[in-house]
Write a protein that holds these residues in place. Structure first.
Motif, short mmCIF file in Angstrom:
data_model
loop_
_atom_site.label_atom_id
_atom_site.label_comp_id
_atom_site.label_asym_id
_atom_site.label_seq_id
_atom_site.Cartn_x
_atom_site.Cartn_y
_atom_site.Cartn_z
N ALA A 127 0.82 -1.21 0.00
CA ALA A 127 0.00 0.00 0.00
C ALA A 127 0.86 1.27 0.00
O ALA A 127 0.48 2.27 -0.63
CB ALA A 127 -0.92 0.00 1.21
N VAL A 128 2.00 1.26 0.68
CA VAL A 128 2.82 2.48 0.77
C VAL A 128 3.90 2.53 -0.31
O VAL A 128 4.57 3.56 -0.46
CB VAL A 128 3.47 2.61 2.16
CG1 VAL A 128 2.42 2.64 3.25
CG2 VAL A 128 4.47 1.48 2.43
N ARG A 129 4.07 1.45 -1.06
CA ARG A 129 5.13 1.41 -2.09
C ARG A 129 4.99 2.51 -3.14
O ARG A 129 6.00 3.15 -3.49
CB ARG A 129 5.14 0.03 -2.73
CG ARG A 129 6.08 -0.08 -3.93
CD ARG A 129 5.93 -1.43 -4.63
NE ARG A 129 6.48 -1.37 -5.97
CZ ARG A 129 7.76 -1.62 -6.26
NH1 ARG A 129 8.59 -1.94 -5.29
NH2 ARG A 129 8.19 -1.56 -7.51
N PRO A 130 3.80 2.76 -3.72
CA PRO A 130 3.72 3.76 -4.80
C PRO A 130 4.24 5.14 -4.40
O PRO A 130 4.94 5.79 -5.17
CB PRO A 130 2.22 3.79 -5.14
CG PRO A 130 1.72 2.46 -4.73
CD PRO A 130 2.50 2.10 -3.51
N ARG A 131 3.93 5.58 -3.19
CA ARG A 131 4.39 6.90 -2.75
C ARG A 131 5.91 6.93 -2.65
O ARG A 131 6.55 7.92 -3.03
CB ARG A 131 3.76 7.24 -1.40
CG ARG A 131 4.10 8.63 -0.89
CD ARG A 131 3.42 8.89 0.43
NE ARG A 131 1.98 8.82 0.28
CZ ARG A 131 1.12 9.70 0.80
NH1 ARG A 131 1.60 10.71 1.50
NH2 ARG A 131 -0.16 9.57 0.65
N LEU A 132 6.50 5.85 -2.14
CA LEU A 132 7.96 5.79 -2.03
C LEU A 132 8.60 5.76 -3.41
O LEU A 132 9.63 6.41 -3.64
CB LEU A 132 8.36 4.56 -1.21
CG LEU A 132 9.86 4.39 -0.93
CD1 LEU A 132 10.40 5.58 -0.15
CD2 LEU A 132 10.11 3.09 -0.17
N VAL A 133 8.00 5.03 -4.34
CA VAL A 133 8.53 4.95 -5.70
C VAL A 133 8.51 6.33 -6.36
O VAL A 133 9.48 6.74 -7.01
CB VAL A 133 7.71 3.94 -6.53
CG1 VAL A 133 8.05 4.05 -8.01
CG2 VAL A 133 7.99 2.52 -6.04
N ARG A 134 7.43 7.07 -6.18
CA ARG A 134 7.36 8.42 -6.76
C ARG A 134 8.42 9.34 -6.18
O ARG A 134 9.02 10.15 -6.89
CB ARG A 134 5.97 9.01 -6.54
CG ARG A 134 4.89 8.39 -7.41
CD ARG A 134 3.62 9.25 -7.40
NE ARG A 134 3.06 9.37 -6.06
CZ ARG A 134 2.17 8.55 -5.55
NH1 ARG A 134 1.74 7.51 -6.26
NH2 ARG A 134 1.69 8.75 -4.33
N ALA A 135 8.66 9.22 -4.86
CA ALA A 135 9.67 10.07 -4.24
C ALA A 135 11.08 9.73 -4.72
O ALA A 135 11.94 10.62 -4.84
CB ALA A 135 9.59 9.93 -2.72
N LEU A 136 11.34 8.45 -5.03
CA LEU A 136 12.66 8.05 -5.51
C LEU A 136 12.90 8.45 -6.95
O LEU A 136 14.05 8.55 -7.39
CB LEU A 136 12.84 6.53 -5.35
CG LEU A 136 12.93 6.02 -3.91
CD1 LEU A 136 12.93 4.50 -3.87
CD2 LEU A 136 14.18 6.56 -3.23
N ASP A 137 11.83 8.65 -7.72
CA ASP A 137 11.92 9.13 -9.10
C ASP A 137 12.85 8.26 -9.94
O ASP A 137 13.76 8.75 -10.62
CB ASP A 137 12.41 10.58 -9.10
CG ASP A 137 12.21 11.24 -10.47
OD1 ASP A 137 11.34 10.78 -11.24
OD2 ASP A 137 12.94 12.23 -10.76
N GLY A 138 12.62 6.96 -9.87
CA GLY A 138 13.37 6.04 -10.71
C GLY A 138 14.65 5.51 -10.11
O GLY A 138 15.31 4.66 -10.71
N ALA A 139 15.06 5.98 -8.95
CA ALA A 139 16.27 5.48 -8.30
C ALA A 139 16.04 4.07 -7.77
O ALA A 139 14.90 3.65 -7.57
CB ALA A 139 16.68 6.41 -7.16
N PRO A 140 17.10 3.28 -7.54
CA PRO A 140 16.93 1.92 -7.02
C PRO A 140 16.15 1.91 -5.71
O PRO A 140 16.39 2.73 -4.82
CB PRO A 140 18.37 1.44 -6.83
CG PRO A 140 19.17 2.25 -7.80
CD PRO A 140 18.51 3.60 -7.85
N LEU A 141 15.26 0.94 -5.59
CA LEU A 141 14.36 0.89 -4.43
C LEU A 141 14.89 -0.01 -3.32
O LEU A 141 14.43 0.08 -2.19
CB LEU A 141 12.99 0.39 -4.91
CG LEU A 141 11.86 0.32 -3.89
CD1 LEU A 141 11.51 1.71 -3.37
CD2 LEU A 141 10.63 -0.33 -4.50
N GLY A 142 15.85 -0.88 -3.65
CA GLY A 142 16.24 -1.95 -2.72
C GLY A 142 16.55 -1.50 -1.31
O GLY A 142 15.87 -1.88 -0.35
N LEU A 143 17.58 -0.66 -1.13
CA LEU A 143 17.96 -0.24 0.21
C LEU A 143 16.89 0.62 0.86
O LEU A 143 16.66 0.53 2.08
CB LEU A 143 19.28 0.53 0.14
CG LEU A 143 20.52 -0.30 -0.22
CD1 LEU A 143 21.75 0.58 -0.29
CD2 LEU A 143 20.73 -1.42 0.79
#
Length: 407
Positions: free
Chosen positions: A315-331
């Motif tokens: 549920a919270v993944r999309p907001r984090l993905v938008r904030a990273l703006d394409g950067a790696p999500l792993g860490l």
């Protein structure tokens, strides 16, 4: 409303909150005083009992000292010595917190909202001090410090929850600071908070369903215990109301059971998905719903908090993905999962503290879940589930691209 009117109405509402909370047990006890005891006992004793019940309902520790005749009649080793009751009949606290939420929402758009909330809290402190002075006696001595603070703290929690969304300068400034804060750190922190609290809320909802199912399946044993107590009509009503006040505590016990460690009903006992060792139980009918055998699913019950954390991570993944703006999500996903685990573990440990304590003399001095064990189990389960949920779509999100439509 004017400042004076806001203060007066808030004080009156606080008076109603305390008055109604005490009136619930007092009304039943007064009927028993008239119908069962024939006005032969001083009514002030029933007032004291109602106040003690209300204080215990807010988690106040009460030290009891039984007279020699009662201690001999109970025939329990050591029962003649002073003992404490600290486990809350948390239904009273829940009602106080909900009343605080309602009061805060009514004050949300008032110009003197903070004043009204402070007056309500101060009124509860004063009223709690007055009632504890009127109810204190050698046979039942509440902790005066806790009696002053705990009801006000519960009301304050409700006021804080009800104030969420209120438009005030402090909240506007806080939101501005968060919006201008370093990204994606702020987004990750918010996602961790939402995921952790969402996981705990889902587990508590599932625990309420487990509690309901246990009460339905154990209905026959509960009725048999009612009959064995032989409390009569009025005594049965009083016992039922007390058990209703205990219902939120039972739900938290079920949440600890779902998390893994379970809970205890007396020293040396254990009720968990893989073990059920009850021992002698007090004559409380609702305890007839407790399982006498381990769960047939065993550790598969841990799927509930794991799935709850997994869903929260998704549920919270999309907001984090938008904030990273394409950067790696792993860490970032692992860090956010760890933050969510810390929030969930801390919140679950706090709920375990609320649902545990002493319920009487002897082995009943240990009742409820172990906060440390529950918090650690919840931390590990949330870390695994939330991290997997955050990583469910891959460790890298595609950067948004603009597409042109060709004719």
């Amino acid at each position: 409303m004017t400042r004076r009117l806001t203060a007066v109405l808030s004080a009156l509402e606080a008076l109603f909150i305390v008055g109604i909370g005490i009136a619930v047990p007092l009304s039943i006890l007064t009927v028993m005083w008239a119908a069962q005891f024939g006005f032969q006992i001083d009514w002030i004793e029933f007032w004291r009992a109602a106040v003690i019940i209300w204080l215990i309902g807010h988690g106040v520790t009460v030290t009891f000292q039984l007279d020699p005749q009662t201690a001999l009649a109970l025939d329990v080793t050591g029962v003649g010595d002073p003992f404490v009751v600290s486990i809350a009949l948390s239904g009273f606290a829940l009602c106080t917190a909900l009343a605080g939420v309602a009061l805060a929402r009514r004050l949300r758009h008032e110009p003197h909202r903070v004043l009204g909330e402070l007056v309500a809290l101060g009124t509860v402190v004063v009223l709690s001090g007055l009632v504890v002075l009127s109810a204190s006696q050698p046979g039942a001595l509440p902790s005066r410090g806790q009696a002053l603070l705990f009801p006000a703290l519960v009301l304050g929690l409700g006021l804080a929850i009800g104030s969420i969304g209120a438009s005030n300068p402090a909240r506007v400034r806080l939101r501005a600071l968060i919006a201008d804060g370093p990204q994606p750190w702020v987004t990750a922190g918010g996602a961790a908070l939402r995921a952790g609290l969402g996981t705990v809320a889902t587990v508590v909802v599932a625990a309420s369903l487990v509690t309901t199912t246990a009460l339905v399946l154990g209905y026959g044993q509960i009725i048999a215990l009612y009959e064995s107590v032989q409390a009569g009509v009025l005594g049965g009503i009083a016992l039922t109301v007390a058990q209703l006040a205990m219902l939120p505590t039972l739900v938290l016990w079920a949440a600890a059971w779902l998390a893994g460690p379970g809970f205890a009903i007396g020293a040396g006992s254990s009720v968990s998905p893989i073990a059920a060792s009850l021992g002698p139980l007090p004559a409380v009918p609702v305890l007839g719903a407790l399982p006498s055998e381990p769960s047939p699913l065993g550790y598969l019950t841990l799927a509930v908090p794991l799935l709850a954390a997994f869903a929260a991570g998704i549920a919270v993944r999309p907001r984090l993905v938008r904030a990273l703006d394409g950067a790696p999500l792993g860490l970032w996903a692992l860090g956010t999962g760890l933050g969510a685990a810390l929030v969930a573990g801390g919140a679950m440990a706090f709920l375990a503290v609320v649902a545990s304590g002493s319920a009487g003399p002897g082995r009943l001095a240990v009742v409820g879940p172990d906060p440390t064990a529950v918090g650690l189990w919840m931390l590990v389960e949330t870390l695994i589930g939330a991290s997997l949920g955050l990583l469910a779509g891959g460790v890298r999100a595609a950067r948004p691209q603009a597409f042109s439509r060709t004719r």
